[in-house]
Write a protein that holds these residues in place. Structure first.
Motif, PDB file in Angstrom:
ATOM      1  N   ALA A 188      31.026  34.265  63.349  1.00  0.00           N
ATOM      2  CA  ALA A 188      29.638  34.715  63.252  1.00  0.00           C
ATOM      3  C   ALA A 188      28.663  33.562  63.468  1.00  0.00           C
ATOM      4  CB  ALA A 188      29.405  35.352  61.878  1.00  0.00           C
ATOM      5  N   LEU A 189      28.969  32.401  62.878  1.00  0.00           N
ATOM      6  CA  LEU A 189      28.103  31.239  63.051  1.00  0.00           C
ATOM      7  C   LEU A 189      28.047  30.788  64.506  1.00  0.00           C
ATOM      8  CD1 LEU A 189      29.037  29.089  59.912  1.00  0.00           C
ATOM      9  CD2 LEU A 189      26.796  30.062  60.408  1.00  0.00           C
ATOM     10  N   GLY A 190      29.204  30.842  65.156  1.00  0.00           N
ATOM     11  CA  GLY A 190      29.237  30.453  66.567  1.00  0.00           C
ATOM     12  C   GLY A 190      28.328  31.330  67.409  1.00  0.00           C
ATOM     13  N   GLY A 191      28.327  32.615  67.106  1.00  0.00           N
ATOM     14  CA  GLY A 191      27.443  33.514  67.842  1.00  0.00           C
ATOM     15  C   GLY A 191      25.975  33.215  67.572  1.00  0.00           C
ATOM     16  N   GLU A 192      25.644  32.946  66.316  1.00  0.00           N
ATOM     17  CA  GLU A 192      24.261  32.621  65.965  1.00  0.00           C
ATOM     18  C   GLU A 192      23.824  31.313  66.623  1.00  0.00           C
ATOM     19  OE1 GLU A 192      24.066  32.496  61.742  1.00  0.00           O
ATOM     20  OE2 GLU A 192      24.761  34.559  61.480  1.00  0.00           O
ATOM     21  N   LEU A 193      24.705  30.327  66.629  1.00  0.00           N
ATOM     22  CA  LEU A 193      24.366  29.044  67.242  1.00  0.00           C
ATOM     23  C   LEU A 193      24.145  29.193  68.745  1.00  0.00           C
ATOM     24  CD1 LEU A 193      26.892  26.705  65.378  1.00  0.00           C
ATOM     25  CD2 LEU A 193      24.419  26.793  65.044  1.00  0.00           C
ATOM     26  N   ALA A 194      25.033  29.919  69.384  1.00  0.00           N
ATOM     27  CA  ALA A 194      24.898  30.120  70.829  1.00  0.00           C
ATOM     28  C   ALA A 194      23.595  30.830  71.172  1.00  0.00           C
ATOM     29  CB  ALA A 194      26.095  30.915  71.363  1.00  0.00           C
ATOM     30  N   ALA A 195      23.245  31.818  70.358  1.00  0.00           N
ATOM     31  CA  ALA A 195      21.993  32.538  70.603  1.00  0.00           C
ATOM     32  C   ALA A 195      20.777  31.644  70.419  1.00  0.00           C
ATOM     33  CB  ALA A 195      21.906  33.747  69.655  1.00  0.00           C
ATOM     34  N   ALA A 196      20.927  30.597  69.592  1.00  0.00           N
ATOM     35  CA  ALA A 196      19.833  29.656  69.347  1.00  0.00           C
ATOM     36  C   ALA A 196      19.830  28.492  70.332  1.00  0.00           C
ATOM     37  CB  ALA A 196      19.919  29.126  67.917  1.00  0.00           C
ATOM     38  N   GLY A 197      20.700  28.558  71.331  1.00  0.00           N
ATOM     39  CA  GLY A 197      20.730  27.498  72.338  1.00  0.00           C
ATOM     40  C   GLY A 197      21.542  26.279  71.955  1.00  0.00           C
ATOM     41  N   VAL A 198      22.415  26.420  70.967  1.00  0.00           N
ATOM     42  CA  VAL A 198      23.282  25.320  70.568  1.00  0.00           C
ATOM     43  C   VAL A 198      24.588  25.415  71.348  1.00  0.00           C
ATOM     44  CG1 VAL A 198      24.559  24.273  68.653  1.00  0.00           C
ATOM     45  CG2 VAL A 198      22.256  25.184  68.274  1.00  0.00           C
ATOM     46  N   HIS A 199      24.952  24.343  72.022  1.00  0.00           N
ATOM     47  CA  HIS A 199      26.114  24.369  72.913  1.00  0.00           C
ATOM     48  C   HIS A 199      27.343  23.686  72.333  1.00  0.00           C
ATOM     49  CE1 HIS A 199      23.358  25.831  75.945  1.00  0.00           C
ATOM     50  NE2 HIS A 199      22.589  24.771  75.758  1.00  0.00           N
ATOM     51  N   GLY A 200      27.160  22.783  71.384  1.00  0.00           N
ATOM     52  CA  GLY A 200      28.296  22.050  70.843  1.00  0.00           C
ATOM     53  C   GLY A 200      28.099  21.702  69.382  1.00  0.00           C
ATOM     54  N   VAL A 201      29.229  21.433  68.703  1.00  0.00           N
ATOM     55  CA  VAL A 201      29.219  21.068  67.284  1.00  0.00           C
ATOM     56  C   VAL A 201      29.885  19.710  67.141  1.00  0.00           C
ATOM     57  CG1 VAL A 201      29.916  21.702  64.945  1.00  0.00           C
ATOM     58  CG2 VAL A 201      29.360  23.500  66.618  1.00  0.00           C
ATOM     59  N   VAL A 202      29.152  18.758  66.571  1.00  0.00           N
ATOM     60  CA  VAL A 202      29.684  17.431  66.275  1.00  0.00           C
ATOM     61  C   VAL A 202      30.492  17.519  64.988  1.00  0.00           C
ATOM     62  CG1 VAL A 202      29.101  15.041  65.705  1.00  0.00           C
ATOM     63  CG2 VAL A 202      27.723  16.305  67.379  1.00  0.00           C
ATOM     64  N   LEU A 203      31.741  17.050  65.023  1.00  0.00           N
ATOM     65  CA  LEU A 203      32.604  17.009  63.853  1.00  0.00           C
ATOM     66  C   LEU A 203      32.685  15.558  63.404  1.00  0.00           C
ATOM     67  CD1 LEU A 203      35.444  19.364  65.150  1.00  0.00           C
ATOM     68  CD2 LEU A 203      33.336  19.976  63.943  1.00  0.00           C
ATOM     69  N   ALA A 204      32.136  15.262  62.237  1.00  0.00           N
ATOM     70  CA  ALA A 204      31.862  13.880  61.857  1.00  0.00           C
ATOM     71  C   ALA A 204      32.636  13.443  60.620  1.00  0.00           C
ATOM     72  CB  ALA A 204      30.364  13.717  61.587  1.00  0.00           C
ATOM     73  N   TYR A 205      33.112  12.196  60.650  1.00  0.00           N
ATOM     74  CA  TYR A 205      33.616  11.559  59.446  1.00  0.00           C
ATOM     75  C   TYR A 205      33.359  10.062  59.555  1.00  0.00           C
ATOM     76  CZ  TYR A 205      37.884   9.855  61.820  1.00  0.00           C
ATOM     77  OH  TYR A 205      38.780   9.226  62.650  1.00  0.00           O
ATOM     78  N   TRP A 257      22.759  20.763  69.916  1.00  0.00           N
ATOM     79  CA  TRP A 257      23.898  20.343  69.104  1.00  0.00           C
ATOM     80  C   TRP A 257      23.731  20.765  67.649  1.00  0.00           C
ATOM     81  CZ3 TRP A 257      28.343  18.388  70.935  1.00  0.00           C
ATOM     82  CH2 TRP A 257      28.344  17.871  72.240  1.00  0.00           C
ATOM     83  N   ALA A 258      24.871  21.049  67.021  1.00  0.00           N
ATOM     84  CA  ALA A 258      24.964  21.206  65.572  1.00  0.00           C
ATOM     85  C   ALA A 258      25.921  20.141  65.056  1.00  0.00           C
ATOM     86  CB  ALA A 258      25.439  22.609  65.198  1.00  0.00           C
ATOM     87  N   TRP A 259      26.033  20.055  63.752  1.00  0.00           N
ATOM     88  CA  TRP A 259      26.808  18.972  63.105  1.00  0.00           C
ATOM     89  C   TRP A 259      27.486  19.507  61.860  1.00  0.00           C
ATOM     90  CZ3 TRP A 259      26.505  16.997  58.180  1.00  0.00           C
ATOM     91  CH2 TRP A 259      27.027  15.718  57.944  1.00  0.00           C
ATOM     92  N   ALA A 260      28.696  19.020  61.598  1.00  0.00           N
ATOM     93  CA  ALA A 260      29.387  19.354  60.353  1.00  0.00           C
ATOM     94  C   ALA A 260      30.323  18.217  59.982  1.00  0.00           C
ATOM     95  CB  ALA A 260      30.177  20.653  60.484  1.00  0.00           C
ATOM     96  N   PRO A 261      30.395  17.848  58.692  1.00  0.00           N
ATOM     97  CA  PRO A 261      31.407  16.890  58.253  1.00  0.00           C
ATOM     98  C   PRO A 261      32.764  17.565  58.216  1.00  0.00           C
ATOM     99  CG  PRO A 261      30.242  17.734  56.353  1.00  0.00           C
ATOM    100  CD  PRO A 261      29.589  18.358  57.574  1.00  0.00           C
ATOM    101  N   VAL A 262      33.822  16.769  58.223  1.00  0.00           N
ATOM    102  CA  VAL A 262      35.161  17.333  58.262  1.00  0.00           C
ATOM    103  C   VAL A 262      36.019  16.810  57.118  1.00  0.00           C
ATOM    104  CG1 VAL A 262      35.093  17.568  60.774  1.00  0.00           C
ATOM    105  CG2 VAL A 262      36.110  15.513  59.766  1.00  0.00           C
ATOM    106  N   ASP A 263      37.019  17.606  56.786  1.00  0.00           N
ATOM    107  CA  ASP A 263      38.146  17.154  55.969  1.00  0.00           C
ATOM    108  C   ASP A 263      39.322  16.934  56.905  1.00  0.00           C
ATOM    109  OD1 ASP A 263      36.987  17.340  53.307  1.00  0.00           O
ATOM    110  OD2 ASP A 263      36.995  19.508  53.633  1.00  0.00           O
ATOM    111  N   ARG A 264      40.106  15.913  56.600  1.00  0.00           N
ATOM    112  CA  ARG A 264      41.238  15.582  57.473  1.00  0.00           C
ATOM    113  C   ARG A 264      42.540  15.997  56.795  1.00  0.00           C
ATOM    114  NH1 ARG A 264      41.206   9.780  59.173  1.00  0.00           N
ATOM    115  NH2 ARG A 264      40.464   9.355  57.068  1.00  0.00           N
ATOM    116  N   VAL A 265      43.331  16.758  57.525  1.00  0.00           N
ATOM    117  CA  VAL A 265      44.514  17.418  56.998  1.00  0.00           C
ATOM    118  C   VAL A 265      45.680  17.132  57.937  1.00  0.00           C
ATOM    119  CG1 VAL A 265      45.501  19.679  56.405  1.00  0.00           C
ATOM    120  CG2 VAL A 265      43.084  19.223  55.958  1.00  0.00           C
ATOM    121  N   THR A 266      46.889  16.976  57.381  1.00  0.00           N
ATOM    122  CA  THR A 266      48.053  16.752  58.225  1.00  0.00           C
ATOM    123  C   THR A 266      48.415  18.033  58.982  1.00  0.00           C
ATOM    124  OG1 THR A 266      49.742  17.417  56.620  1.00  0.00           O
ATOM    125  CG2 THR A 266      48.908  15.147  56.475  1.00  0.00           C
TER     126      THR A 266
END
Length: 467
Positions: free
Chosen positions: A21-38, A109-118
């Motif tokens: 659902a978020l991906g659809g909302e972001l795309a409709a708002a002109g957001v093309h990519g999500v930065v995954l940050a740590y 662009w959008a942004w989100a922090p990440v958790d790192r998992v094996t």
């Protein structure tokens, strides 16, 4: 047959549907990519990015990234430990959808922090965000404590058109001067607008002491969210600057001499919704647990500096009489003390009272820094530690006898000395666990070796634009 919506290791129930659902909302708002940050052990922000349409896949399966980055240095060289630093293996980066935000300074662009998992679904023992979350959870479980935290952000603004590698201040006004505020008013106005659009609660923004330097202070959150916010604010400060033809440095020492950039931590301990730093019967209204927490932090500061001031450039900032807090001293509103008790304004102390930990800069991984400071404070709570006599004025003026009587000593004046203190500190190493603790020592030693033979000007230049 496994489908995208099936539960997977690392993800949380409902994340895939929510990400769709978020991906659809972001795309409709002109957001093309999500930065995954740590942030890595060296304090460098690292990222991967996915197209908006792949956000649901990232929430379900994560995005691959090598664990080797746990032992990257600031110059991108690699060191090794018993567990880390090889080219083997893979991790999955899982975005925290609760922290997902559209980047106001980076259209599209959008942004989100990440958790790192094996790949097997276990939490990666080198994930600093997971480490901080565990420290906070243990504080609640063992001591009934919660925390509110904020990270101050100081940075130097330079001209992007300056000669390669050099720093030329973009403002000429004096420290805290109206001239400087006017000169960069368009940039700082856009920065405030960007923070507001991203839901960042800004308390204040002002010109600071060093040439071209500014500071932004933000509202307190739980420690994990506060660390996330500090990463997001720096992303925004940097991005908005580039849109104005400016370049910013968060380095502890942009130049070898003078006042550097700090990243002071503000932290308060709470129990059952009550701030323990106000309304108590100990000095300046602290409760017994608040004093014990502060005493625990103060006692471990020499070792903590290997985490909170982790760059060779940090030593250029940690100098006496520059409000960097380089002595193991505490005091009420005393800005030369390493631990400053902030009471707050009369009438709001129950809300505002907190500790400021000053020997911290923005080369520090904020998750490691907050986690280790809290772990040190909790050790003080567990032992019922008591603060020594408080200091007023500049501790550098204390005679040797008075300093010894108050337990006041100089913090390590080099990264090597800080690492030696850290190696001997069983409390911090146990809190981090062997994988993270060994990564800290290996990366710090790698940074020490990388600048061997360089003078102060060369050290400042080496780290000027990496943080």
């Amino acid at each position: 047959m496994t489908t995208l919506a099936d539960p997977v290791p690392g993800g949380r129930p409902g994340d895939v549907e929510r990400a769709t659902a978020l991906g659809g909302e972001l795309a409709a708002a002109g957001v093309h990519g999500v930065v995954l940050a740590y942030v890595d052990t060296a304090g460098i922000g690292r990222v991967k990015a996915v197209p908006t349409g792949k956000l649901a896949s990232a929430a379900a399966w994560g995005v691959g990234m090598s664990p080797v980055f746990d032992t990257f240095l600031a110059n991108d060289a690699i060191v090794t430990t018993e567990a880390l630093g090889s080219p083997d293996g893979d991790l999955r980066l899982y975005p925290d959808l609760d922290r997902l935000v559209v980047l106001a300074g980076q259209p599209g662009w959008a942004w989100a922090p990440v958790d790192r998992v094996t790949q097997d679904g276990d939490r990666h023992p080198g994930c600093s965000r997971t480490f901080l979350r565990h420290v906070v959870a243990d504080a609640a479980r063992v001591h009934g404590l919660a925390f509110r935290a904020a990270v101050e952000i100081e940075w130097a603004v330079g001209l992007d058109a300056a000669p390669a590698g050099e720093f030329v201040p973009a403002a000429t006004g004096p420290a805290y001067g109206a001239t400087r505020q006017v000169e960069l008013s368009e940039y700082t106005a856009d920065l405030l607008a960007g923070c507001a659009a991203q839901g960042v609660d800004v308390e204040q923004i002002h010109p600071e002491y060093a040439p071209g330097q500014f500071e932004i202070s933000v509202g307190a959150l739980d420690p994990v969210a506060a660390a996330d916010r500090s990463v997001l604010v720096r992303q925004t400060v940097r991005a908005v600057a580039r849109r104005h033809g400016l370049r910013v440095s968060f380095s502890p020492a942009v130049v070898a001499k003078g006042v550097g950039n700090g990243g002071h931590l503000h932290l308060s301990a709470w129990r059952d919704g009550v701030n323990l730093h106000a309304g108590g019967d100990r000095r300046h209204g602290m409760t017994a647990d608040a004093e014990a927490f502060a005493a625990g932090v103060l006692a471990r500061l020499p070792a903590l500096t290997a985490v909170t001031a982790p760059s060779p450039a940090s030593a250029l900032r940690l100098r006496p009489s520059q409000w960097a807090g380089v002595f193991t001293a505490w005091g009420l509103e005393t800005r030369e003390c390493a631990v400053r008790l902030v009471r707050g304004t009369a009438g709001r102390r129950a809300e505002q009272a907190n500790l400021e930990v000053k020997p911290v800069d923005l080369a520090a991984n904020p998750y490691l820094a907050l986690g280790c400071v809290i772990a040190a404070g909790l050790d003080g709570v567990a032992s019922g530690a008591v603060l020594p006599e408080e200091s007023t004025g500049d501790p550098v003026r204390l005679g040797a006898g008075e300093a010894a009587a108050r337990g006041v000593r100089r913090l390590p004046s080099s990264l090597a000395a800080a690492v030696a203190e850290f190696r001997a500190d069983e409390v911090l190493r146990a809190a981090l666990g062997p994988v993270l603790a060994d990564a800290v020592t290996a990366v710090r030693q790698g940074e020490i070796d990388a600048v061997d033979g360089l003078d102060d000007d060369q050290v400042a230049a080496a780290y000027r634009w990496v943080y």
